[in-house]
Write a protein that holds these residues in place. Structure first.
Motif, PDB file in Angstrom:
ATOM      1  N   GLU A 194       3.223   2.620   8.076  1.00  0.00           N
ATOM      2  CA  GLU A 194       3.068   1.176   7.921  1.00  0.00           C
ATOM      3  C   GLU A 194       4.431   0.482   7.914  1.00  0.00           C
ATOM      4  OE1 GLU A 194       0.463  -0.210   4.831  1.00  0.00           O
ATOM      5  OE2 GLU A 194      -0.612   1.703   4.840  1.00  0.00           O
TER       6      GLU A 194
ATOM      7  N   LYS B  67      -0.922  -5.997  -2.383  1.00  0.00           N
ATOM      8  CA  LYS B  67      -0.957  -4.567  -2.015  1.00  0.00           C
ATOM      9  C   LYS B  67       0.367  -4.134  -1.405  1.00  0.00           C
ATOM     10  CE  LYS B  67      -5.418  -3.807  -2.923  1.00  0.00           C
ATOM     11  NZ  LYS B  67      -5.567  -4.290  -4.261  1.00  0.00           N
ATOM     12  N   SER B  68       1.018  -5.037  -0.659  1.00  0.00           N
ATOM     13  CA  SER B  68       2.309  -4.699  -0.055  1.00  0.00           C
ATOM     14  C   SER B  68       3.379  -4.471  -1.127  1.00  0.00           C
ATOM     15  CB  SER B  68       2.748  -5.782   0.926  1.00  0.00           C
ATOM     16  OG  SER B  68       2.820  -7.044   0.280  1.00  0.00           O
ATOM     17  N   HIS B  69       3.325  -5.210  -2.212  1.00  0.00           N
ATOM     18  CA  HIS B  69       4.251  -5.042  -3.333  1.00  0.00           C
ATOM     19  C   HIS B  69       4.042  -3.662  -3.969  1.00  0.00           C
ATOM     20  CE1 HIS B  69       5.668  -6.815  -7.487  1.00  0.00           C
ATOM     21  NE2 HIS B  69       6.379  -5.784  -7.126  1.00  0.00           N
ATOM     22  N   ILE B  70       2.800  -3.340  -4.231  1.00  0.00           N
ATOM     23  CA  ILE B  70       2.484  -2.042  -4.836  1.00  0.00           C
ATOM     24  C   ILE B  70       2.937  -0.912  -3.919  1.00  0.00           C
ATOM     25  CG2 ILE B  70       0.606  -0.539  -5.625  1.00  0.00           C
ATOM     26  CD1 ILE B  70      -0.936  -3.214  -6.275  1.00  0.00           C
ATOM     27  N   ARG B  71       2.601  -1.018  -2.636  1.00  0.00           N
ATOM     28  CA  ARG B  71       2.947   0.035  -1.671  1.00  0.00           C
ATOM     29  C   ARG B  71       4.461   0.196  -1.561  1.00  0.00           C
ATOM     30  NH1 ARG B  71       0.320   4.123   1.354  1.00  0.00           N
ATOM     31  NH2 ARG B  71       1.676   4.583   3.112  1.00  0.00           N
ATOM     32  N   PHE B  72       5.195  -0.906  -1.514  1.00  0.00           N
ATOM     33  CA  PHE B  72       6.655  -0.834  -1.438  1.00  0.00           C
ATOM     34  C   PHE B  72       7.193  -0.049  -2.631  1.00  0.00           C
ATOM     35  CE2 PHE B  72      10.959  -2.224  -2.217  1.00  0.00           C
ATOM     36  CZ  PHE B  72      11.525  -2.240  -0.951  1.00  0.00           C
ATOM     37  N   CYS B  73       6.695  -0.358  -3.824  1.00  0.00           N
ATOM     38  CA  CYS B  73       7.174   0.309  -5.038  1.00  0.00           C
ATOM     39  C   CYS B  73       6.752   1.780  -5.081  1.00  0.00           C
ATOM     40  CB  CYS B  73       6.692  -0.436  -6.277  1.00  0.00           C
ATOM     41  SG  CYS B  73       7.381  -2.099  -6.415  1.00  0.00           S
ATOM     42  N   GLU B  74       5.644   2.114  -4.446  1.00  0.00           N
ATOM     43  CA  GLU B  74       5.234   3.518  -4.347  1.00  0.00           C
ATOM     44  C   GLU B  74       6.167   4.291  -3.425  1.00  0.00           C
ATOM     45  OE1 GLU B  74       0.376   3.110  -4.852  1.00  0.00           O
ATOM     46  OE2 GLU B  74       1.241   3.045  -2.836  1.00  0.00           O
ATOM     47  N   LYS B  75       6.638   3.642  -2.369  1.00  0.00           N
ATOM     48  CA  LYS B  75       7.411   4.319  -1.328  1.00  0.00           C
ATOM     49  C   LYS B  75       8.924   4.273  -1.531  1.00  0.00           C
ATOM     50  CE  LYS B  75       4.012   5.821   1.018  1.00  0.00           C
ATOM     51  NZ  LYS B  75       3.830   7.274   1.181  1.00  0.00           N
TER      52      LYS B  75
ATOM     53  N   ILE C 179       5.484  -1.698   5.853  1.00  0.00           N
ATOM     54  CA  ILE C 179       6.029  -1.754   4.495  1.00  0.00           C
ATOM     55  C   ILE C 179       6.706  -0.432   4.126  1.00  0.00           C
ATOM     56  CG2 ILE C 179       3.933  -1.080   3.238  1.00  0.00           C
ATOM     57  CD1 ILE C 179       6.250  -3.955   2.192  1.00  0.00           C
ATOM     58  N   ASP C 180       6.184   0.692   4.651  1.00  0.00           N
ATOM     59  CA  ASP C 180       6.806   2.000   4.400  1.00  0.00           C
ATOM     60  C   ASP C 180       8.197   2.052   5.046  1.00  0.00           C
ATOM     61  OD1 ASP C 180       4.296   2.487   3.340  1.00  0.00           O
ATOM     62  OD2 ASP C 180       3.815   4.144   4.675  1.00  0.00           O
TER      63      ASP C 180
END
Length: 150
Positions: A2, A43-51, A4-5
């Motif tokens: 993605e 969701k993009s905020h969460i995903r960014f912080c996960e990655k 965002i990744d």
């Protein structure tokens, strides 16, 4: 992969000066934050912080480290309750960055877009009029602007 990744990879590849640690978000930590503020995190905020291994260098923690002064709940509590009354952040804004130099980047909780799951992101400082604040149309746009600027 993605977009965002890839953005998280680009962010992590940059030189990090502050080295604030923040653990990755968990479903439980996100649920607690969303319940606390009464809004869904993008969701993009969460995903960014996960990655991103280094997201805590710039962004408030959304992980399970609720006692950290750099946690999103504690940063917002400071700017809503503990600073001088004339310097408090408006209730519709949710601070998402650590806030170096009292410069705050915020989700405007009144601008949720059902179709995208995103909010406008705005710059806020108590002495800057809202019409002079920088705006981004989404969390991705906000972080992309930061990464390009650094």
């Amino acid at each position: 992969m993605e977009k965002i990744d890839r953005l998280a990879q680009q962010y992590d590849a940059q030189r990090h000066v502050h080295l604030n640690s923040a653990p990755p978000p968990t479903p439980e930590s996100v649920a607690k934050i969303e319940e606390h503020f009464g809004c869904a995190l993008p969701k993009s905020h969460i995903r960014f912080c996960e990655k991103s291994a280094h997201y805590g260098d710039w962004l408030a923690s959304i992980g399970p480290d609720f006692e950290s002064p750099n946690h999103i709940i504690n940063i917002n509590r400071l700017w809503r309750e503990e600073v001088e009354e004339n310097e408090r952040i408006p209730p519709n804004l949710l601070i998402i960055n650590v806030g170096y130099d009292e410069d705050l980047d915020c989700i405007d909780m009144e601008t949720f877009d059902e179709a995208t799951g995103e909010y406008l992101i705005t710059y806020w400082a108590y002495d800057v009029p809202p019409e002079e604040s920088d705006l981004s149309g989404s969390f991705f746009d906000y972080m992309a602007k930061q990464v390009r600027g650094w």
